[in-house]
Design a protein around this motif. Structure first.
Motif, PDB file in Angstrom:
ATOM      1  N   PHE A 228     -18.772 -12.948  53.336  1.00  0.00           N
ATOM      2  CA  PHE A 228     -17.352 -12.868  53.660  1.00  0.00           C
ATOM      3  C   PHE A 228     -16.554 -13.836  52.801  1.00  0.00           C
ATOM      4  CE2 PHE A 228     -13.969 -15.047  56.024  1.00  0.00           C
ATOM      5  CZ  PHE A 228     -13.068 -14.004  56.192  1.00  0.00           C
ATOM      6  N   LEU A 229     -17.039 -15.066  52.670  1.00  0.00           N
ATOM      7  CA  LEU A 229     -16.343 -16.086  51.888  1.00  0.00           C
ATOM      8  C   LEU A 229     -16.276 -15.704  50.412  1.00  0.00           C
ATOM      9  CD1 LEU A 229     -15.002 -18.868  52.033  1.00  0.00           C
ATOM     10  CD2 LEU A 229     -17.265 -19.876  51.708  1.00  0.00           C
TER      11      LEU A 229
ATOM     12  N   VAL B  45     -10.573 -23.819  50.354  1.00  0.00           N
ATOM     13  CA  VAL B  45     -11.475 -23.458  51.449  1.00  0.00           C
ATOM     14  C   VAL B  45     -11.800 -24.700  52.275  1.00  0.00           C
ATOM     15  CG1 VAL B  45     -13.729 -22.515  52.063  1.00  0.00           C
ATOM     16  CG2 VAL B  45     -12.472 -21.587  50.100  1.00  0.00           C
TER      17      VAL B  45
ATOM     18  N   LYS C  91     -10.791 -12.078  45.994  1.00  0.00           N
ATOM     19  CA  LYS C  91      -9.427 -11.558  46.092  1.00  0.00           C
ATOM     20  C   LYS C  91      -8.377 -12.660  45.954  1.00  0.00           C
ATOM     21  CE  LYS C  91     -10.940  -7.946  49.240  1.00  0.00           C
ATOM     22  NZ  LYS C  91     -10.966  -7.516  50.641  1.00  0.00           N
ATOM     23  N   GLN C  92      -8.750 -13.880  46.336  1.00  0.00           N
ATOM     24  CA  GLN C  92      -7.820 -15.014  46.306  1.00  0.00           C
ATOM     25  C   GLN C  92      -8.514 -16.221  45.674  1.00  0.00           C
ATOM     26  OE1 GLN C  92      -6.629 -15.646  50.370  1.00  0.00           O
ATOM     27  NE2 GLN C  92      -5.605 -13.692  50.512  1.00  0.00           N
TER      28      GLN C  92
ATOM     29  N   GLN D  42     -16.417 -12.664  49.133  1.00  0.00           N
ATOM     30  CA  GLN D  42     -15.492 -11.528  48.996  1.00  0.00           C
ATOM     31  C   GLN D  42     -14.039 -11.980  49.111  1.00  0.00           C
ATOM     32  OE1 GLN D  42     -16.771  -8.794  52.015  1.00  0.00           O
ATOM     33  NE2 GLN D  42     -18.515  -8.072  50.822  1.00  0.00           N
ATOM     34  N   LEU D  43     -13.757 -12.862  50.043  1.00  0.00           N
ATOM     35  CA  LEU D  43     -12.398 -13.344  50.233  1.00  0.00           C
ATOM     36  C   LEU D  43     -11.896 -14.072  48.985  1.00  0.00           C
ATOM     37  CD1 LEU D  43     -10.017 -13.771  52.235  1.00  0.00           C
ATOM     38  CD2 LEU D  43     -11.122 -15.914  52.875  1.00  0.00           C
ATOM     39  N   LEU D  44     -12.746 -14.916  48.413  1.00  0.00           N
ATOM     40  CA  LEU D  44     -12.317 -15.680  47.243  1.00  0.00           C
ATOM     41  C   LEU D  44     -12.278 -14.834  45.975  1.00  0.00           C
ATOM     42  CD1 LEU D  44     -13.886 -19.130  48.010  1.00  0.00           C
ATOM     43  CD2 LEU D  44     -11.476 -18.509  47.960  1.00  0.00           C
TER      44      LEU D  44
ATOM     45  N   ALA E 279      -7.506 -19.953  46.371  1.00  0.00           N
ATOM     46  CA  ALA E 279      -7.422 -20.436  47.757  1.00  0.00           C
ATOM     47  C   ALA E 279      -8.249 -21.706  47.938  1.00  0.00           C
ATOM     48  CB  ALA E 279      -7.918 -19.362  48.718  1.00  0.00           C
TER      49      ALA E 279
END
Length: 103
Positions: free
Chosen positions: A18-19, A31, A25-26, A21-23, A29
């Protein structure tokens, strides 16, 4: 309640995936993780090291629990758990140093 009538059933995710995949996209960011997951921090952190997701974390606030899964009446004293937490922090420190040293 869980199957044994104790606790609550919750959905589980692959947090490192999840982490990552999230990063993706961003990527800019920051964390910051506050981890208090009732004895599962060992498994999640190990997976984060295995996947390299730990290197994406800027700050980690960790509440460490001792590792026994025995019923409450037969658990060892909590002072035994302090060693588990100290060992976990030492492992994280050595792993991070080896990752940083190899980059």
């Amino acid at each position: 309640k869980g199957p044994d009538g104790d606790g609550i059933l919750v959905d589980v995710i692959d947090f490192p995936a999840f982490l990552i995949q999230l990063l993706a996209k961003q990527p800019q960011a920051q964390v910051i993780i506050k981890m208090d997951i009732e004895k599962m921090e060992y498994a999640v952190l190990l997976r984060m090291f295995q996947t390299g997701a730990i290197l994406l974390v800027d700050d980690l606030l960790l509440e460490c629990h001792y590792t026994t899964n025995k019923p409450k009446g037969s658990r060892p004293p909590k002072s035994i758990g302090k060693d588990d937490c100290i060992d976990l922090v030492a492992l994280m420190n050595s792993q991070l140093n080896s990752h940083v040293g190899s980059s």
